[in-house]
Enzyme design. Structure first.
Site, short mmCIF file in Angstrom:
data_model
loop_
_atom_site.label_atom_id
_atom_site.label_comp_id
_atom_site.label_asym_id
_atom_site.label_seq_id
_atom_site.Cartn_x
_atom_site.Cartn_y
_atom_site.Cartn_z
CD GLU A 186 -8.85 -0.87 3.90
OE1 GLU A 186 -9.06 -0.08 3.00
OE2 GLU A 186 -8.38 -0.53 5.01
CG HIS B 220 -13.89 2.51 6.78
ND1 HIS B 220 -13.10 1.41 6.53
CD2 HIS B 220 -13.05 3.51 7.12
CE1 HIS B 220 -11.82 1.73 6.73
NE2 HIS B 220 -11.78 3.01 7.07
CG ASN C 200 -1.81 1.13 1.37
OD1 ASN C 200 -1.78 2.04 0.55
ND2 ASN C 200 -2.66 1.12 2.38
CG ASP D 216 -6.55 10.78 17.74
OD1 ASP D 216 -7.37 10.19 18.48
OD2 ASP D 216 -5.58 10.22 17.22
NE ARG E 104 -6.26 1.52 0.17
CZ ARG E 104 -6.57 2.11 1.30
NH1 ARG E 104 -5.79 2.00 2.33
NH2 ARG E 104 -7.68 2.79 1.40
CD GLU F 261 -11.58 -1.99 13.34
OE1 GLU F 261 -10.57 -2.26 14.02
OE2 GLU F 261 -11.57 -1.96 12.10
CG HIS G 41 -12.85 4.05 3.14
ND1 HIS G 41 -13.57 5.06 3.73
CD2 HIS G 41 -11.56 4.27 3.44
CE1 HIS G 41 -12.74 5.86 4.38
NE2 HIS G 41 -11.52 5.41 4.20
P1 ADP Z 1 -7.17 5.79 8.78
O1 ADP Z 1 -8.42 6.33 8.17
O2 ADP Z 1 -6.00 6.72 8.71
O3 ADP Z 1 -6.85 4.35 8.41
P2 ADP Z 1 -7.93 4.66 11.34
O4 ADP Z 1 -8.94 3.74 10.77
O5 ADP Z 1 -6.72 4.07 11.97
O6 ADP Z 1 -7.48 5.78 10.35
O7 ADP Z 1 -8.68 5.54 12.45
C1 ADP Z 1 -8.07 6.55 13.16
C2 ADP Z 1 -9.09 7.14 14.13
O8 ADP Z 1 -9.48 6.11 15.05
C3 ADP Z 1 -8.56 8.29 14.96
O9 ADP Z 1 -9.53 9.32 15.02
C4 ADP Z 1 -8.43 7.67 16.33
O10 ADP Z 1 -8.63 8.61 17.34
C5 ADP Z 1 -9.55 6.68 16.35
N1 ADP Z 1 -9.33 5.70 17.42
C6 ADP Z 1 -8.37 4.75 17.51
N2 ADP Z 1 -8.46 4.11 18.71
C7 ADP Z 1 -9.48 4.70 19.39
C8 ADP Z 1 -10.07 4.51 20.68
N3 ADP Z 1 -9.62 3.59 21.52
N4 ADP Z 1 -11.13 5.28 21.01
C9 ADP Z 1 -11.60 6.23 20.17
N5 ADP Z 1 -11.09 6.45 18.95
C10 ADP Z 1 -10.05 5.70 18.55
#
Ligand code: ADP
Length: 404
Positions: free
Chosen positions: A388, A211, A7, A286, A94, A337, A183
């Site tokens: 993925e 997602h 990727n 975040d 990807r 998740e 996605h």
């Molecule tokens: P990307 O779209 O870059 O692949 P991810 O699927 O890894 O991103 O998602 C990142 C987001 O998931 C961030 O906003 C992060 O804060 C959130 N996240 C990860 N772990 C937790 C958690 N335990 N509680 C709340 N949000 C989380």
């Protein structure tokens, strides 16, 4: 079949090596990340299951050097997982944008590579980086077949009334302006995995996949096929994201541009990098930081959460209408998740659809597959971690096998 999955981004690349015995019988041999490609000093982090991670810093001027470093590690004495590179029988990539040309994964041939190049105009940040990976493998392992899996392909089954924007039709004809969605690999995987997990027949089902990560999109899946998705011509549309606005009234930005003397590039940057959770809260993009700040009483962080969850709920409602009802709602991605409060707030108020949400279970679920609706719930709700890379490895294996 041992498959290397790549990727490639503009300055980083992620990899996985999977031993694929069949679609559902596989093992992960190694995975990792090459970062800061093109900078003075790059870094490679390599992980092998049940071993300590290995990190090395070195200059990585381009993707070919980065991939060569990964290949060397894969056969190295200390950190290797392969005896020889000949064991890698296929490479899956990807690729961000497949336009209307790619409706599924495709073998890389001179013709398909040319089509991916043509699509750089629609994904100027991503397709060129993906192509760098394809070209590097061609140089380093010219005999190994390569396959591209597209973020857009799963959404190609959308009907024209779902992908057409109500703007002059000539922009579609001249510039291919339409909804593509992104996605797709994740939505495809999660819809199938969640249906199997819930004991629902995918081919006779109405599923909404959410997602939610730094980038977020929601998809309506009918009988296993996408009929609508929230991202659009670019990954900018839909629900608010970490730094992206999601859907806004387009005239707001020309209004603000005039007031603040901004160019359309400035406006694009604001919508892309300074909006979403970050834009509303002023705290962070975040979700974890937003949750913490909201708990500590930060009103704008709390508002950012409310705006996001309300937007998710509205799209779930819209897609329930588009699907003629809903059997299953699946949450995935970093937020989907892990963030129980987001899932709770997005589903709260949808009881009238036939959802009995199980908040006691929901609160305990972080990053594992789980049913978060009660057993009696007419509409099931679940958490399904996405994968993925597995979809890319499966498609790569199946396409390469069919060549023989
Ligand atoms: P990307 O779209 O870059 O692949 P991810 O699927 O890894 O991103 O998602 C990142 C987001 O998931 C961030 O906003 C992060 O804060 C959130 N996240 C990860 N772990 C937790 C958690 N335990 N509680 C709340 N949000 C989380």
């Amino acid at each position: 079949m041992i498959v290397l999955v790549l990727n490639c981004g503009s300055s980083s690349l992620k990899y996985q090596v999977l031993d694929m015995k069949s679609d559902d019988n596989y093992s992960l041999l190694a995975k990792g990340l090459v970062e800061r490609i093109g900078e003075k000093m790059g870094a490679l982090t390599h992980r092998v299951p049940d071993h300590d991670k290995y990190t090395v810093e070195m200059p990585i001027p381009d993707h070919t050097v980065g991939i060569k470093a990964v290949l060397d590690l894969l056969v190295s004495k200390e950190h290797g997982v392969l005896k020889s590179l000949d064991e890698i029988q296929a490479v899956g990539h990807r690729v961000a944008h497949g336009g209307e040309y790619f409706k599924g994964s495709s073998l890389i041939t001179p013709q398909s590579q040319e089509e991916i190049e043509k699509l750089c105009v629609l994904a100027p940040l991503h397709n060129p980086a993906n192509l760098l990976g394809i070209k590097a493998i061609k140089e380093l392992m010219p005999q190994v077949p390569q396959v591209a899996t597209f973020d857009t392909a799963f959404h190609q089954t959308m009907p024209d009334y779902a992908y057409t924007y109500a703007i002059p039709y000539e922009y579609y004809e001249k510039y291919a302006v339409r909804r593509y969605g992104f996605h797709g690999t994740s939505h495809k995987f999660v819809a199938a995995a969640a249906a199997a997990f819930a004991g629902i027949d995918l081919n006779n089902s109405r599923i909404i996949t959410c997602h939610l990560g730094n980038g977020s999109s929601i998809t309506a899946v009918k009988d296993g096929k996408c009929i609508d998705t929230s991202m659009g011509f670019t990954p900018q549309e839909g629900v608010p994201m970490g730094t992206r606005s999601g859907t806004v009234d387009p005239t707001i930005m020309s209004y603000v541009a005039e007031k603040e003397n901004l160019t359309h590039k400035d406006v694009e940057k604001i919508l892309n990098k300074k909006s979403g959770l970050l834009g509303i809260s002023g705290v962070s993009s975040d979700c974890r930081d937003i949750e913490e700040a909201a708990k500590a009483g930060n009103v704008r962080a709390s508002l950012a959460q409310d705006v996001l969850c309300y937007a998710i709920k509205k799209i779930i409602g819209a897609y329930t209408a588009a699907l003629g009802g809903v059997d299953l709602i699946a949450f995935t991605g970093g937020i989907g998740e892990n963030s129980a409060p987001t899932r709770f707030a997005a589903i709260q108020g949808l009881e009238y659809l036939g959802i009995e949400f199980d908040e006691a279970v929901n609160k305990t679920i972080h990053g594992t597959e789980a049913m978060i609706s009660k057993p009696t719930s007419k509409v099931k709700v679940c958490v399904m971690p996405t994968n993925e890379e597995l979809v890319i490895a499966r498609d790569t294996m199946n396409i390469v096998k069919s060549l023989k």
